[in-house]
Scaffold this motif. Structure first.
Motif, PDB file in Angstrom:
ATOM      1  N   CYS A  17      18.710 -12.270  18.139  1.00  0.00           N
ATOM      2  CA  CYS A  17      18.843 -11.527  19.397  1.00  0.00           C
ATOM      3  C   CYS A  17      17.568 -11.668  20.224  1.00  0.00           C
ATOM      4  CB  CYS A  17      19.140 -10.056  19.112  1.00  0.00           C
ATOM      5  SG  CYS A  17      20.839  -9.704  18.594  1.00  0.00           S
ATOM      6  N   TYR A  18      16.425 -11.544  19.582  1.00  0.00           N
ATOM      7  CA  TYR A  18      15.173 -11.663  20.328  1.00  0.00           C
ATOM      8  C   TYR A  18      14.870 -13.110  20.708  1.00  0.00           C
ATOM      9  CZ  TYR A  18      13.838  -6.786  20.194  1.00  0.00           C
ATOM     10  OH  TYR A  18      13.793  -5.430  20.411  1.00  0.00           O
ATOM     11  N   GLU A  19      15.344 -14.071  19.922  1.00  0.00           N
ATOM     12  CA  GLU A  19      15.166 -15.468  20.339  1.00  0.00           C
ATOM     13  C   GLU A  19      15.979 -15.755  21.594  1.00  0.00           C
ATOM     14  OE1 GLU A  19      15.782 -20.031  18.724  1.00  0.00           O
ATOM     15  OE2 GLU A  19      15.480 -18.424  17.278  1.00  0.00           O
ATOM     16  N   ALA A  20      17.191 -15.216  21.652  1.00  0.00           N
ATOM     17  CA  ALA A  20      18.004 -15.382  22.864  1.00  0.00           C
ATOM     18  C   ALA A  20      17.320 -14.720  24.055  1.00  0.00           C
ATOM     19  CB  ALA A  20      19.393 -14.788  22.649  1.00  0.00           C
TER      20      ALA A  20
ATOM     21  N   ALA B  36      21.055 -15.711  33.337  1.00  0.00           N
ATOM     22  CA  ALA B  36      19.975 -15.294  32.446  1.00  0.00           C
ATOM     23  C   ALA B  36      19.906 -13.773  32.347  1.00  0.00           C
ATOM     24  CB  ALA B  36      18.642 -15.866  32.930  1.00  0.00           C
ATOM     25  N   TYR B  37      20.079 -13.090  33.462  1.00  0.00           N
ATOM     26  CA  TYR B  37      20.092 -11.625  33.427  1.00  0.00           C
ATOM     27  C   TYR B  37      21.254 -11.117  32.576  1.00  0.00           C
ATOM     28  CZ  TYR B  37      16.504 -10.883  37.041  1.00  0.00           C
ATOM     29  OH  TYR B  37      15.321 -10.817  37.736  1.00  0.00           O
ATOM     30  N   PHE B  38      22.429 -11.710  32.740  1.00  0.00           N
ATOM     31  CA  PHE B  38      23.589 -11.278  31.971  1.00  0.00           C
ATOM     32  C   PHE B  38      23.366 -11.484  30.475  1.00  0.00           C
ATOM     33  CE2 PHE B  38      27.446 -12.311  29.650  1.00  0.00           C
ATOM     34  CZ  PHE B  38      28.252 -11.219  29.919  1.00  0.00           C
ATOM     35  N   LEU B  39      22.895 -12.665  30.100  1.00  0.00           N
ATOM     36  CA  LEU B  39      22.741 -12.983  28.680  1.00  0.00           C
ATOM     37  C   LEU B  39      21.630 -12.157  28.044  1.00  0.00           C
ATOM     38  CD1 LEU B  39      23.320 -16.814  28.982  1.00  0.00           C
ATOM     39  CD2 LEU B  39      24.863 -15.170  27.895  1.00  0.00           C
ATOM     40  N   ARG B  40      20.556 -11.912  28.788  1.00  0.00           N
ATOM     41  CA  ARG B  40      19.511 -11.034  28.248  1.00  0.00           C
ATOM     42  C   ARG B  40      20.079  -9.633  28.023  1.00  0.00           C
ATOM     43  NH1 ARG B  40      13.736 -10.250  31.223  1.00  0.00           N
ATOM     44  NH2 ARG B  40      14.929  -8.942  32.663  1.00  0.00           N
ATOM     45  N   ALA B  41      20.871  -9.163  28.982  1.00  0.00           N
ATOM     46  CA  ALA B  41      21.485  -7.836  28.833  1.00  0.00           C
ATOM     47  C   ALA B  41      22.418  -7.780  27.634  1.00  0.00           C
ATOM     48  CB  ALA B  41      22.247  -7.482  30.110  1.00  0.00           C
TER      49      ALA B  41
ATOM     50  N   TYR C 225      22.248  -9.398  24.790  1.00  0.00           N
ATOM     51  CA  TYR C 225      21.526  -9.307  23.520  1.00  0.00           C
ATOM     52  C   TYR C 225      20.771  -7.982  23.381  1.00  0.00           C
ATOM     53  CZ  TYR C 225      22.925 -13.950  22.200  1.00  0.00           C
ATOM     54  OH  TYR C 225      23.687 -15.040  21.827  1.00  0.00           O
ATOM     55  N   TYR C 226      20.303  -7.422  24.486  1.00  0.00           N
ATOM     56  CA  TYR C 226      19.740  -6.083  24.392  1.00  0.00           C
ATOM     57  C   TYR C 226      20.828  -5.048  24.083  1.00  0.00           C
ATOM     58  CZ  TYR C 226      14.867  -6.955  25.606  1.00  0.00           C
ATOM     59  OH  TYR C 226      13.553  -7.362  25.567  1.00  0.00           O
ATOM     60  N   TYR C 227      22.023  -5.273  24.603  1.00  0.00           N
ATOM     61  CA  TYR C 227      23.163  -4.405  24.254  1.00  0.00           C
ATOM     62  C   TYR C 227      23.409  -4.445  22.744  1.00  0.00           C
ATOM     63  CZ  TYR C 227      28.036  -2.862  23.818  1.00  0.00           C
ATOM     64  OH  TYR C 227      29.190  -2.221  23.433  1.00  0.00           O
ATOM     65  N   ASN C 228      23.427  -5.644  22.162  1.00  0.00           N
ATOM     66  CA  ASN C 228      23.636  -5.770  20.719  1.00  0.00           C
ATOM     67  C   ASN C 228      22.539  -5.058  19.933  1.00  0.00           C
ATOM     68  OD1 ASN C 228      25.950  -7.281  21.097  1.00  0.00           O
ATOM     69  ND2 ASN C 228      24.919  -9.248  20.893  1.00  0.00           N
ATOM     70  N   LEU C 229      21.293  -5.213  20.367  1.00  0.00           N
ATOM     71  CA  LEU C 229      20.187  -4.536  19.691  1.00  0.00           C
ATOM     72  C   LEU C 229      20.352  -3.018  19.761  1.00  0.00           C
ATOM     73  CD1 LEU C 229      17.296  -6.816  20.980  1.00  0.00           C
ATOM     74  CD2 LEU C 229      17.883  -6.495  18.575  1.00  0.00           C
ATOM     75  N   ALA C 230      20.770  -2.532  20.922  1.00  0.00           N
ATOM     76  CA  ALA C 230      20.953  -1.087  21.083  1.00  0.00           C
ATOM     77  C   ALA C 230      22.078  -0.568  20.202  1.00  0.00           C
ATOM     78  CB  ALA C 230      21.234  -0.762  22.550  1.00  0.00           C
ATOM     79  N   ILE C 231      23.181  -1.302  20.121  1.00  0.00           N
ATOM     80  CA  ILE C 231      24.329  -0.874  19.316  1.00  0.00           C
ATOM     81  C   ILE C 231      23.989  -0.874  17.831  1.00  0.00           C
ATOM     82  CG2 ILE C 231      26.643  -1.549  18.559  1.00  0.00           C
ATOM     83  CD1 ILE C 231      26.618  -0.195  21.272  1.00  0.00           C
ATOM     84  N   LEU C 232      23.244  -1.870  17.384  1.00  0.00           N
ATOM     85  CA  LEU C 232      22.994  -2.021  15.949  1.00  0.00           C
ATOM     86  C   LEU C 232      21.747  -1.296  15.476  1.00  0.00           C
ATOM     87  CD1 LEU C 232      23.961  -5.773  15.492  1.00  0.00           C
ATOM     88  CD2 LEU C 232      25.277  -3.776  14.788  1.00  0.00           C
ATOM     89  N   TRP C 233      20.656  -1.361  16.233  1.00  0.00           N
ATOM     90  CA  TRP C 233      19.384  -0.803  15.770  1.00  0.00           C
ATOM     91  C   TRP C 233      18.873   0.354  16.632  1.00  0.00           C
ATOM     92  CZ3 TRP C 233      20.279  -6.124  15.558  1.00  0.00           C
ATOM     93  CH2 TRP C 233      20.214  -6.713  14.282  1.00  0.00           C
ATOM     94  N   GLY C 234      19.560   0.656  17.714  1.00  0.00           N
ATOM     95  CA  GLY C 234      19.049   1.635  18.658  1.00  0.00           C
ATOM     96  C   GLY C 234      19.016   3.050  18.117  1.00  0.00           C
TER      97      GLY C 234
END
Length: 523
Positions: A107-110, A139-144, A146-155
């Protein structure tokens, strides 16, 4: 054909260099100082973000263990003990690569790749501003995403997640943030994406992010925060606004899960996969000939076909079979989603599991089990592997309609009849009767409707990566009463600890090496 995959397949690696130690260039690498020069470089840069969809840590493989198998829909009985335990809330090694670290890292590599585009592309001259905006918008969409995934899983509300908005450097120790800050960043990125992205792409660019995808993803973000009114406004663009002309439900439910009718009108955002490959599948990040196939089927296919590291909870079959369709048969979505013991009795002619007949249900390794059919390849071949060409419909219009219904029902001024109509529209495609026929109370009060909607989402969207976010949004993991309800369907939730297991632990290596990060609560 999948033109975007061709672009990604031919993409050279984009590797940022560290500060020069010696003034020697590696002719096999593309360096920052010689890249980011022109429009073609910018397009290659954004393609490199899409390339992360083919990494095992993301949508190609391991993320499904987190979204689908950790939810009440699925589980793992894998002989790989640690892998199975990570779907049962038994986390002994926070650095477990396949269960935690790999997806976190990818996620952070993306995000790093997106940050490169957003940092360098503004300084590149384009022939027209619209083309430049489209690159930045993706780029804005794809960054969002992966941050969405981080928030759902680790937030969590601990300072656990870094928010990195520029290309990172070795030795960086970014500050951790609570999930509320991550949501704010996702919203900001998606506002930029909405302003910059087109509503549609031409046939050569199918699979790229669109304005509708950005609206839908932002609605998901807002719904997780219970910002129902704002989410409804975003969904309005897709349901009744300018975007409605681009989307609808396809008549055949199965068309959402084959490679024969991809990028159809039900697809809001779709990840492009291909069976093109020159060598056995590898997990390397920098393979010259990367695997562009979906690996999921190999891990979820039944015994004798795949590894069967993931399977379905039987309650889903029971729930499907509680009502008949308008012709007196069972819901077609049951047939297309699952392999189960009564499948040939319920659907005449539905008597093959890849190359096996119904006699396999007499075997000990099949008896009383339910296997995941959705996103398998049994509809056109008798095996599965690491090279499935089936695209993942990450956001479907059916999902949008059900989200729209949920937002309406959560608003004091929301029209329940309108919410019911959205659910009936989805049920109608499967030839199922209106809610009022079998669930009349759900059409009378919002509380009952919202509870029924939890089941309607599973029947329509099971094993498509939505359930974990749904459970978090509905608060079913915030108190013991909700966890007990989940445990009735999935005994793995007997291991669930309220206040701990609603999010994953941050990998220990990340916390130990960055004094600015906190571990998630109670880990």
């Amino acid at each position: 054909m999948k033109k975007l995959i061709i672009y990604i397949f031919s993409l050279g690696l984009l590797i940022s260099s560290c500060e020069d130690i010696v003034d020697v260039s590696n002719p096999n690498n593309i360096e920052v100082r010689s890249f980011w020069q022109n429009e073609a470089d910018a397009v290659s840069g954004v393609n490199a973000i899409y390339n992360m969809f083919y990494k095992p840590g993301t949508y190609s493989r391991w993320i499904w263990f987190r979204f689908d198998l950790a939810s009440d829909e699925g589980f793992s009985s894998s002989p790989w003990i640690e892998l199975a335990e990570w779907t049962r809330f038994i986390y002994n090694n926070y650095n477990f690569w396949e269960g935690n670290g790999w997806t976190y890292r990818d996620c952070y590599e993306a995000i790093f790749r997106a940050n490169q585009v957003l940092y360098y592309v503004p300084g590149i001259e384009f022939q027209d501003q619209a083309s430049k905006d489209q690159v930045l918008g993706q780029a804005y969409f794809l960054r969002a995403l992966y941050y969405y995934n981080l928030a759902i899983l680790w937030g969590s509300e601990n300072n656990s997640l870094p928010i990195v908005l520029e290309p990172s450097k070795p030795g960086d120790t970014p500050e951790g943030h609570p999930v509320s800050d991550v949501w704010e960043q996702v919203e900001n990125d998606l506002q930029n994406a909405i302003e910059m992205l087109p509503p549609q792409w031409d046939d050569n660019n199918l699979g790229r992010a669109t304005k509708g995808a950005a609206y839908a993803l932002r609605a998901k973000c807002l719904m997780q925060q219970h910002k129902w009114d704002e989410a409804l406004q975003d969904l309005e663009w897709l349901v009744n606004g300018d975007g409605a002309q681009y989307y609808d439900l396809v008549p055949n439910y199965k068309d959402n899960f084959t490679h024969f009718n991809e990028n159809n009108m039900e697809s809001v955002f779709e990840i492009q996969y291909s069976d093109i490959h020159k060598a056995p599948a590898g997990d390397g990040d920098f393979d010259i000939d990367p695997n562009l196939g979906l690996n999921r089927g190999q891990f979820f296919a039944p015994p004798g076909i795949g590894w069967t590291d993931g399977e379905a909870r039987p309650w889903i079959v029971e729930e499907f079979r509680k009502e008949l369709n308008l012709d007196g048969g069972y819901d077609i979505r049951l047939k297309e989603s699952l392999f189960y013991e009564q499948m040939a009795e319920d659907f005449p002619g539905n008597d093959k599991i890849y190359r096996f007949g119904m006699e396999v249900w007499n075997q000990d390794n099949y008896r009383n089990r339910v296997f995941i059919r959705k996103y398998g390849t049994d509809y056109y071949r008798d095996y599965d592997d690491y090279h499935s060409p089936v695209n993942v419909r990450l956001i479907r219009y059916a999902d949008v309609l059900l989200m729209y219904a949920e937002c309406i029902a959560n608003l004091p001024s929301g029209n329940l009849d309108e919410a019911v109509a959205m659910v009936d529209r989805v049920r109608s495609r499967a030839n199922m009767p209106k809610l009022e026929v079998n669930y009349p109370e759900a059409t009378l009060t919002k509380e009952v409707f919202l509870k029924r909607l939890q089941m309607e989402r599973s029947l329509e969207l099971c094993f498509e990566g939505h359930r974990w976010a749904d459970l978090r949004r509905w608060g079913l993991m915030e108190n013991q009463e909700g966890v007990n309800e989940l445990a009735q369907r999935d005994p793995d939730f007997n291991n669930f600890v309220v206040g701990r297991h609603d999010c994953l632990p941050i990998p220990s290596s990340e916390v130990n090496n960055n004094e600015n990060l906190d571990q998630n609560p109670n880990y």
